[in-house]
Scaffold this motif. Structure first.
Motif, PDB file in Angstrom:
ATOM      1  N   LEU A  63      40.488 -12.810  -5.649  1.00  0.00           N
ATOM      2  CA  LEU A  63      39.213 -12.470  -5.028  1.00  0.00           C
ATOM      3  C   LEU A  63      38.571 -11.301  -5.768  1.00  0.00           C
ATOM      4  O   LEU A  63      39.189 -10.241  -5.928  1.00  0.00           O
ATOM      5  CB  LEU A  63      39.425 -12.093  -3.553  1.00  0.00           C
ATOM      6  CG  LEU A  63      38.175 -11.671  -2.772  1.00  0.00           C
ATOM      7  CD1 LEU A  63      37.197 -12.822  -2.676  1.00  0.00           C
ATOM      8  CD2 LEU A  63      38.562 -11.171  -1.381  1.00  0.00           C
ATOM      9  N   ASP A  66      32.150 -10.334  -6.661  1.00  0.00           N
ATOM     10  CA  ASP A  66      31.057 -11.312  -6.650  1.00  0.00           C
ATOM     11  C   ASP A  66      31.405 -12.571  -5.841  1.00  0.00           C
ATOM     12  O   ASP A  66      30.557 -13.429  -5.619  1.00  0.00           O
ATOM     13  CB  ASP A  66      30.668 -11.696  -8.080  1.00  0.00           C
ATOM     14  CG  ASP A  66      31.821 -12.328  -8.847  1.00  0.00           C
ATOM     15  OD1 ASP A  66      32.992 -12.136  -8.429  1.00  0.00           O
ATOM     16  OD2 ASP A  66      31.565 -13.019  -9.850  1.00  0.00           O
ATOM     17  N   GLN A  67      32.679 -12.684  -5.413  1.00  0.00           N
ATOM     18  CA  GLN A  67      33.099 -13.844  -4.621  1.00  0.00           C
ATOM     19  C   GLN A  67      33.265 -13.498  -3.139  1.00  0.00           C
ATOM     20  O   GLN A  67      33.614 -14.352  -2.337  1.00  0.00           O
ATOM     21  CB  GLN A  67      34.444 -14.375  -5.152  1.00  0.00           C
ATOM     22  CG  GLN A  67      34.405 -14.786  -6.617  1.00  0.00           C
ATOM     23  CD  GLN A  67      35.797 -15.033  -7.159  1.00  0.00           C
ATOM     24  OE1 GLN A  67      36.787 -14.492  -6.652  1.00  0.00           O
ATOM     25  NE2 GLN A  67      35.867 -15.845  -8.223  1.00  0.00           N
ATOM     26  N   ASP A  70      31.184 -15.534  -0.500  1.00  0.00           N
ATOM     27  CA  ASP A  70      31.718 -16.896  -0.318  1.00  0.00           C
ATOM     28  C   ASP A  70      33.019 -16.847   0.482  1.00  0.00           C
ATOM     29  O   ASP A  70      33.281 -17.725   1.310  1.00  0.00           O
ATOM     30  CB  ASP A  70      31.971 -17.554  -1.678  1.00  0.00           C
ATOM     31  CG  ASP A  70      30.674 -17.897  -2.400  1.00  0.00           C
ATOM     32  OD1 ASP A  70      29.630 -18.011  -1.709  1.00  0.00           O
ATOM     33  OD2 ASP A  70      30.704 -18.036  -3.643  1.00  0.00           O
ATOM     34  N   TRP A  71      33.835 -15.838   0.195  1.00  0.00           N
ATOM     35  CA  TRP A  71      35.093 -15.691   0.937  1.00  0.00           C
ATOM     36  C   TRP A  71      34.820 -15.479   2.418  1.00  0.00           C
ATOM     37  O   TRP A  71      35.468 -16.071   3.271  1.00  0.00           O
ATOM     38  CB  TRP A  71      35.888 -14.526   0.369  1.00  0.00           C
ATOM     39  CG  TRP A  71      37.230 -14.318   1.035  1.00  0.00           C
ATOM     40  CD1 TRP A  71      38.409 -14.910   0.703  1.00  0.00           C
ATOM     41  CD2 TRP A  71      37.506 -13.462   2.147  1.00  0.00           C
ATOM     42  NE1 TRP A  71      39.418 -14.490   1.537  1.00  0.00           N
ATOM     43  CE2 TRP A  71      38.889 -13.590   2.443  1.00  0.00           C
ATOM     44  CE3 TRP A  71      36.740 -12.599   2.917  1.00  0.00           C
ATOM     45  CZ2 TRP A  71      39.500 -12.894   3.461  1.00  0.00           C
ATOM     46  CZ3 TRP A  71      37.349 -11.899   3.948  1.00  0.00           C
ATOM     47  CH2 TRP A  71      38.711 -12.041   4.219  1.00  0.00           C
TER      48      TRP A  71
END
Length: 215
Positions: A63, A66-67, A70-71
């Motif tokens: 992780l 920038d993710q 979405d997570w």
């Protein structure tokens, strides 16, 4: 060394649950008013990522900052699914709902404890009920008892009818056997017809006994 900066902030999801108590429509059919035993729930759940879980998430789930959005969306979806599953299990047990006496705050507290225990990476900040519609559990129980009593009565009638049918079948079988023995006896000793006629003056003999004996 690369240092990642994560912005940790609360996220929210809405859990909706709609359904009917077990066999609600069937039980309702026994009452004249045909009550509705359905329920409808909406909970607004706010959660946040536990900072101490970040190292594990970076290492195990790869992780990166920038993710993170979405997570969060994925966890929000999973949280909604798990919450719906948990609430559904509770609503399959009317005795439980009666035990908490319609206190949706108690239900929300148990849901929070369940979600916190299920997801190790997040912490539930709050669960706010937006819509809570419970059916009348006392009426549901009364309808259930009436339905079960009706089933029991139908079973009793079925057993009685089955026994009566078996009794009639046995009587008819004995009658046929008796007529068969009469037929065999009179076929073997036809003079008995004259003797019986002389003894009684008039004898009504079933027509079956005049049928030819089938060897």
């Amino acid at each position: 060394m690369i240092i990642y900066s994560f912005e940790i902030k609360p996220h929210s999801t809405i859990v909706e649950l709609h359904g009917s108590l077990p066999s609600g429509e069937v039980y309702a059919s026994t009452l004249d008013a045909k009550p509705d035993f359905s329920y409808s729930l909406e909970f607004f759940i706010t959660f946040i990522l536990k900072p101490e879980q970040l190292p594990r998430l970076v290492m195990d789930e790869k992780l990166f900052p920038d993710q993170l959005d979405d997570w969060y969306r994925r966890i929000a979806d999973e949280c909604a699914v798990e919450a719906s599953s948990f609430l559904s299990s509770k609503f399959r047990d009317p005795a439980y709902l009666g035990g908490i006496n319609y206190q949706y705050e108690t239900l929300a507290e148990e849901l929070r404890d369940h979600i916190n225990g299920f997801f190790q990476s997040i912490r539930i900040i709050n669960i706010i009920p937006r819509k809570v519609e419970f059916p009348d559990l006392e009426l549901y129980q009364r309808a259930k008892e009436q339905y079960l009593a009706l089933l029991e009565e139908r079973q009793r009638i079925f057993i009685e009818e089955t026994r009566e049918a078996a009794r009639k079948e046995a009587v008819e079988e004995n009658r046929i056997k008796t007529l068969s023995r009469y037929g065999e006896l009179l076929s073997k000793y036809p003079i008995l017809l004259k003797y019986l006629a002389l003894e009684s003056g008039k004898v009504d003999i079933p027509a079956e006994i005049f049928l030819e004996k089938v060897e």
